[in-house]
Design a protein around this motif. Structure first.
Motif, PDB file in Angstrom:
ATOM      1  N   PHE A  21      68.666  50.413  29.703  1.00 39.34           N
ATOM      2  CA  PHE A  21      68.966  49.014  29.995  1.00 39.34           C
ATOM      3  C   PHE A  21      69.675  48.868  31.336  1.00 39.34           C
ATOM      4  O   PHE A  21      69.451  47.895  32.064  1.00 39.34           O
ATOM      5  N   ALA A  22      70.514  49.831  31.696  1.00 35.85           N
ATOM      6  CA  ALA A  22      71.218  49.776  32.979  1.00 35.85           C
ATOM      7  C   ALA A  22      70.244  49.891  34.143  1.00 35.85           C
ATOM      8  O   ALA A  22      70.360  49.149  35.136  1.00 35.85           O
ATOM      9  N   GLY A  43      69.750  43.575  27.304  1.00 38.50           N
ATOM     10  CA  GLY A  43      70.388  44.880  27.136  1.00 38.50           C
ATOM     11  C   GLY A  43      71.630  44.811  26.271  1.00 38.50           C
ATOM     12  O   GLY A  43      71.851  45.672  25.408  1.00 38.50           O
ATOM     13  N   THR A  44      72.432  43.790  26.476  1.00 31.35           N
ATOM     14  CA  THR A  44      73.634  43.610  25.668  1.00 31.35           C
ATOM     15  C   THR A  44      73.278  43.423  24.208  1.00 31.35           C
ATOM     16  O   THR A  44      73.883  44.026  23.323  1.00 31.35           O
ATOM     17  N   ALA A  84      83.298  45.676  24.599  1.00 27.70           N
ATOM     18  CA  ALA A  84      83.846  46.480  25.699  1.00 27.70           C
ATOM     19  C   ALA A  84      82.749  47.232  26.449  1.00 27.70           C
ATOM     20  O   ALA A  84      82.687  47.194  27.688  1.00 27.70           O
ATOM     21  N   VAL A  85      81.869  47.894  25.721  1.00 28.22           N
ATOM     22  CA  VAL A  85      80.826  48.698  26.356  1.00 28.22           C
ATOM     23  C   VAL A  85      79.858  47.819  27.135  1.00 28.22           C
ATOM     24  O   VAL A  85      79.495  48.123  28.274  1.00 28.22           O
ATOM     25  N   THR A  86      79.433  46.713  26.548  1.00 32.03           N
ATOM     26  CA  THR A  86      78.447  45.869  27.220  1.00 32.03           C
ATOM     27  C   THR A  86      79.050  45.114  28.401  1.00 32.03           C
ATOM     28  O   THR A  86      78.347  44.824  29.364  1.00 32.03           O
ATOM     29  N   TRP A  87      80.342  44.814  28.350  1.00 29.67           N
ATOM     30  CA  TRP A  87      80.956  44.144  29.497  1.00 29.67           C
ATOM     31  C   TRP A  87      80.989  45.104  30.697  1.00 29.67           C
ATOM     32  O   TRP A  87      80.670  44.703  31.822  1.00 29.67           O
ATOM     33  N   ARG A 107      79.784  36.112  37.809  1.00 36.84           N
ATOM     34  CA  ARG A 107      80.988  35.741  37.052  1.00 36.84           C
ATOM     35  C   ARG A 107      80.640  35.048  35.750  1.00 36.84           C
ATOM     36  O   ARG A 107      81.227  35.324  34.711  1.00 36.84           O
ATOM     37  N   ARG A 108      79.699  34.121  35.792  1.00 39.49           N
ATOM     38  CA  ARG A 108      79.307  33.405  34.569  1.00 39.49           C
ATOM     39  C   ARG A 108      78.689  34.359  33.549  1.00 39.49           C
ATOM     40  O   ARG A 108      78.934  34.239  32.350  1.00 39.49           O
ATOM     41  N   THR A 109      77.883  35.291  34.030  1.00 41.25           N
ATOM     42  CA  THR A 109      77.253  36.244  33.118  1.00 41.25           C
ATOM     43  C   THR A 109      78.299  37.161  32.500  1.00 41.25           C
ATOM     44  O   THR A 109      78.246  37.449  31.296  1.00 41.25           O
ATOM     45  N   LEU A 110      79.269  37.599  33.298  1.00 40.11           N
ATOM     46  CA  LEU A 110      80.330  38.438  32.739  1.00 40.11           C
ATOM     47  C   LEU A 110      81.145  37.683  31.700  1.00 40.11           C
ATOM     48  O   LEU A 110      81.689  38.289  30.772  1.00 40.11           O
ATOM     49  N   PHE A 111      81.207  36.376  31.823  1.00 37.57           N
ATOM     50  CA  PHE A 111      81.904  35.574  30.814  1.00 37.57           C
ATOM     51  C   PHE A 111      81.102  35.499  29.519  1.00 37.57           C
ATOM     52  O   PHE A 111      81.658  35.546  28.427  1.00 37.57           O
ATOM     53  N   VAL A 112      79.787  35.378  29.631  1.00 36.36           N
ATOM     54  CA  VAL A 112      78.959  35.143  28.447  1.00 36.36           C
ATOM     55  C   VAL A 112      78.443  36.434  27.803  1.00 36.36           C
ATOM     56  O   VAL A 112      78.030  36.419  26.645  1.00 36.36           O
ATOM     57  N   VAL A 113      78.504  37.563  28.498  1.00 37.31           N
ATOM     58  CA  VAL A 113      78.051  38.843  27.923  1.00 37.31           C
ATOM     59  C   VAL A 113      78.837  39.209  26.649  1.00 37.31           C
ATOM     60  O   VAL A 113      78.231  39.638  25.671  1.00 37.31           O
ATOM     61  N   PRO A 114      80.157  39.050  26.600  1.00 35.25           N
ATOM     62  CA  PRO A 114      80.847  39.350  25.342  1.00 35.25           C
ATOM     63  C   PRO A 114      80.360  38.485  24.171  1.00 35.25           C
ATOM     64  O   PRO A 114      80.310  38.956  23.035  1.00 35.25           O
ATOM     65  N   VAL A 115      79.979  37.254  24.461  1.00 32.06           N
ATOM     66  CA  VAL A 115      79.452  36.387  23.405  1.00 32.06           C
ATOM     67  C   VAL A 115      78.116  36.937  22.907  1.00 32.06           C
ATOM     68  O   VAL A 115      77.846  36.959  21.705  1.00 32.06           O
ATOM     69  N   MET A 116      77.272  37.421  23.830  1.00 34.39           N
ATOM     70  CA  MET A 116      76.004  38.030  23.438  1.00 34.39           C
ATOM     71  C   MET A 116      76.251  39.301  22.621  1.00 34.39           C
ATOM     72  O   MET A 116      75.522  39.584  21.667  1.00 34.39           O
ATOM     73  N   ALA A 117      77.271  40.069  22.979  1.00 38.16           N
ATOM     74  CA  ALA A 117      77.601  41.276  22.220  1.00 38.16           C
ATOM     75  C   ALA A 117      78.014  40.919  20.791  1.00 38.16           C
ATOM     76  O   ALA A 117      77.597  41.576  19.833  1.00 38.16           O
ATOM     77  N   VAL A 118      78.811  39.879  20.644  1.00 38.94           N
ATOM     78  CA  VAL A 118      79.202  39.415  19.306  1.00 38.94           C
ATOM     79  C   VAL A 118      77.968  38.958  18.532  1.00 38.94           C
ATOM     80  O   VAL A 118      77.785  39.301  17.360  1.00 38.94           O
TER      81      VAL A 118
END
Length: 196
Positions: A21-22, A43-44, A84-87, A107-118
């Motif tokens: 994914f990376a 990927g997340t 943590a890992v996906t961020w 910046r916006r994606t880094l904010f929403v990636v934890p939500v996708m991980a959840v």
């Protein structure tokens, strides 16, 4: 959480998935920030699903629940690990986006990636089979969100992409999807493990 991180680092399928994914996200990040955000989201979701679903598929969930009879802390640990890992995954793969005037989307994606991980971890805690989730996700993404909704309806992936672009209420809709999935995961915690 430390044991979950160790587990992810030592299971070959986990770190191979993260590496695959990376490479995809970084490659598309060189082309355009939008495509990077899409592949980081996919990927997340994939990393989160694999992290949680592997416990059920490899039958280690029963051992986790024997060691920790209260299942909610186990779910919280799994979700925190995926966040943590996906961020970190998103932050590293998006470096090319930063150098190509994509700093707002970054910046916006880094904010929403934890939500996708959840969202991904909660979905895996409910369904418990990664192959079912991935096949269902692919059909959902192509047929429902792509063809029927034309990526305009406030559904999970459309909302994620809207949040990454800063469009409308995408962030709120996507947080809502993650909260619903997490509530379902909490309800599914006490489902019998013998059928998994």
């Amino acid at each position: 959480m430390r044991s979950q991180l160790y587990r992810m680092a030592t299971i070959r399928s986990s770190w191979l998935s993260i590496a695959l994914f990376a490479v995809l996200a970084t490659s598309f990040g060189v082309l355009e920030a939008y495509w990077w955000a899409l592949f980081v989201g996919i990927g997340t979701f994939g990393i989160s699903v694999l992290t949680v679903a592997q416990h059920y598929q490899h039958r280690t969930a029963a051992l986790l629940y024997l060691a920790q009879p209260k299942r909610l802390p186990v779910l919280i640990s799994l979700v925190a690990t995926t966040v943590a890992v996906t961020w970190v995954f998103a932050a590293v793969t998006g470096i090319a986006v930063l150098f190509d005037d994509g700093h707002l989307m970054y910046r916006r994606t880094l904010f929403v990636v934890p939500v996708m991980a959840v969202f991904g971890a909660a979905t895996a805690a409910i369904v418990r089979r990664s192959s079912w989730i991935f096949y269902g996700f692919a059909l959902w993404f192509v047929l429902v969100e792509g063809l029927a909704g034309q990526m305009r309806w406030p559904l999970p992936i459309s909302s994620y992409l809207d949040a990454a672009r800063g469009v409308g209420f995408g962030r709120f809709f996507f947080i809502g999807w993650a909260v619903v999935a997490l509530a379902g995961a909490v309800l599914a915690l006490y489902k019998d493990l013998s059928n998994d």
